[in-house]
Design an enzyme around this catalytic site. Sequence first.
Site, short mmCIF file in Angstrom:
data_model
loop_
_atom_site.label_atom_id
_atom_site.label_comp_id
_atom_site.label_asym_id
_atom_site.label_seq_id
_atom_site.Cartn_x
_atom_site.Cartn_y
_atom_site.Cartn_z
N VAL A 34 26.84 -26.21 102.53
CA VAL A 34 25.73 -26.38 101.57
C VAL A 34 26.28 -26.48 100.14
O VAL A 34 25.88 -27.35 99.37
CB VAL A 34 24.73 -25.22 101.70
CG1 VAL A 34 23.62 -25.35 100.66
CG2 VAL A 34 24.13 -25.18 103.10
N LYS B 73 19.42 -16.30 103.68
CA LYS B 73 18.21 -15.73 104.32
C LYS B 73 18.47 -14.31 104.81
O LYS B 73 17.56 -13.48 104.82
CB LYS B 73 17.74 -16.62 105.46
CG LYS B 73 18.83 -17.01 106.40
CD LYS B 73 18.70 -18.42 106.91
CE LYS B 73 20.07 -18.83 107.42
NZ LYS B 73 20.14 -20.11 108.04
N VAL C 153 14.50 -20.82 103.66
CA VAL C 153 13.47 -21.03 104.69
C VAL C 153 13.10 -22.50 104.73
O VAL C 153 12.65 -23.06 103.73
CB VAL C 153 12.18 -20.21 104.38
CG1 VAL C 153 11.22 -20.30 105.56
CG2 VAL C 153 12.49 -18.77 104.03
N ASP D 133 17.89 -15.74 113.29
CA ASP D 133 17.84 -16.62 112.12
C ASP D 133 16.38 -16.92 111.73
O ASP D 133 15.99 -16.76 110.57
CB ASP D 133 18.59 -17.92 112.42
CG ASP D 133 18.47 -18.92 111.30
OD1 ASP D 133 19.21 -18.79 110.31
OD2 ASP D 133 17.60 -19.83 111.39
N LYS E 159 13.70 -15.89 108.32
CA LYS E 159 12.84 -16.82 107.57
C LYS E 159 11.38 -16.39 107.65
O LYS E 159 10.62 -16.54 106.70
CB LYS E 159 13.03 -18.23 108.13
CG LYS E 159 14.46 -18.74 107.95
CD LYS E 159 14.70 -19.97 108.79
CE LYS E 159 16.14 -20.46 108.67
NZ LYS E 159 16.47 -21.50 109.64
N1 HSE Z 1 20.96 -22.44 111.67
C1 HSE Z 1 19.84 -22.72 110.85
C2 HSE Z 1 18.88 -23.61 111.62
C3 HSE Z 1 20.30 -23.39 109.59
O1 HSE Z 1 19.30 -24.17 112.63
O2 HSE Z 1 17.72 -23.72 111.23
C4 HSE Z 1 19.26 -23.54 108.55
O3 HSE Z 1 18.76 -22.32 108.12
#
Ligand code: HSE
Length: 387
Positions: free
Chosen positions: A19, A96, A123, A192, A196
């Site tokens: 990123v 996040k 997010v 993950d 979010k």
């Molecule tokens: N691993 C995360 C996804 C990356 O696949 O959404 C973006 O937050």
Amino acid sequence: MLWREDRPMRIALLGCGTVGGGVYEFVQERTDMEIAYVLSRRPRPELNCPVTSDFSRIVSDPTVDTAIEVMGGRQPAYEYMCAALRAGKNVVTANKQLMSERYGELVQLARENHVALRCSAAVGGGIRWLTNLESTLDMEPVLRVSGIMNGTTNYILDTMTTSGLKFEDALRQAQALGYAEVDPTEDLNGADARRKLVISTNVAFGCVVQEPEVTTFGIAGIRACDIGAARKMHRVVKLMASARLDSGDVACYLEPAMMPQGMHEAAVPENFNLISITGMHIGKQSFYGQGAGRFPTAYNVMQDCLDIRNGLTRFYTDKLRPARVDNSSIMRPYYVRVNGMDRWLQTRIDKMLDCGIITTPVAVSEIHAWARERKLTETGGFLASLR
Ligand code: HSE
């Protein structure tokens, strides 16, 4: 730090990986921003700006207005973010994990130091979700947030559904495309997307929920027969995040769901995310876009910087009411595939399928507690609510 219009915004880029590299490239094309430093442990001769491994140099430089934290992980990112906020620098982050785990503390710190803290890229990848949520809150209370918040799992579910790919092959492709976390377990087990969901819930309802309280079930145990069972019911499996206010508490959970084929969520392809808000007067509004990947995520970071450049000096909300998670009032039928029936499940069967069963409506909290106790994923089982 407030804006001085006679010179470009001076940015310290903390991390220059997937990123961060995208942000670096975007900034090279602009005259209203410049990279004052890249913080990197190793030399980066390919970069056209000062590179340092010494964070104290950055934080003590009064010409740096904004720190962009795209290192990820807890430490040293947490230490650096706090130090930057305390030094009066705006912070833009895609982290996040930290924004979910340290939400109240970081928002409070930004407030005390009168600087902006923005995390739109944390997010929804490239979707301007949190800023749209913020705009809605300026008008009316939000009743509900829901949606698909993980690109990797959506990519896997979509390719299993549309191309009949095996789980492992779909995962490998998602990793090769740069969508997955360093450890894809966090995509697959829902950790993950849960982060979010926590950030979205906190902003939407002006509260602070604790991440471990958010009921979560991932897709690590999914098999082709589960996709097939959904298809026979004219449904599509998606990993859905859901939150709503529930008499002062918050119902907040993440689980696979079999969505009717006609719903927008069912049609979300590849690494895309679709996140929806239900407002008191606007009803349901949805925001759609690439939920992962270098340039979509870097785009959202850049947009946060532009908002700051245009004078923004705050977080999305300043409300920090501690809230409890309670998922006991939400009842749904579930698809369950398990190795070996037990008494709890036996008494809740509504329909037998070739592969699995459909339950009578069950409380979200109850079936998730049962799945945890049965170690459903670890024993090769799967569940999905019917929406
Ligand atoms: N691993 C995360 C996804 C990356 O696949 O959404 C973006 O937050």
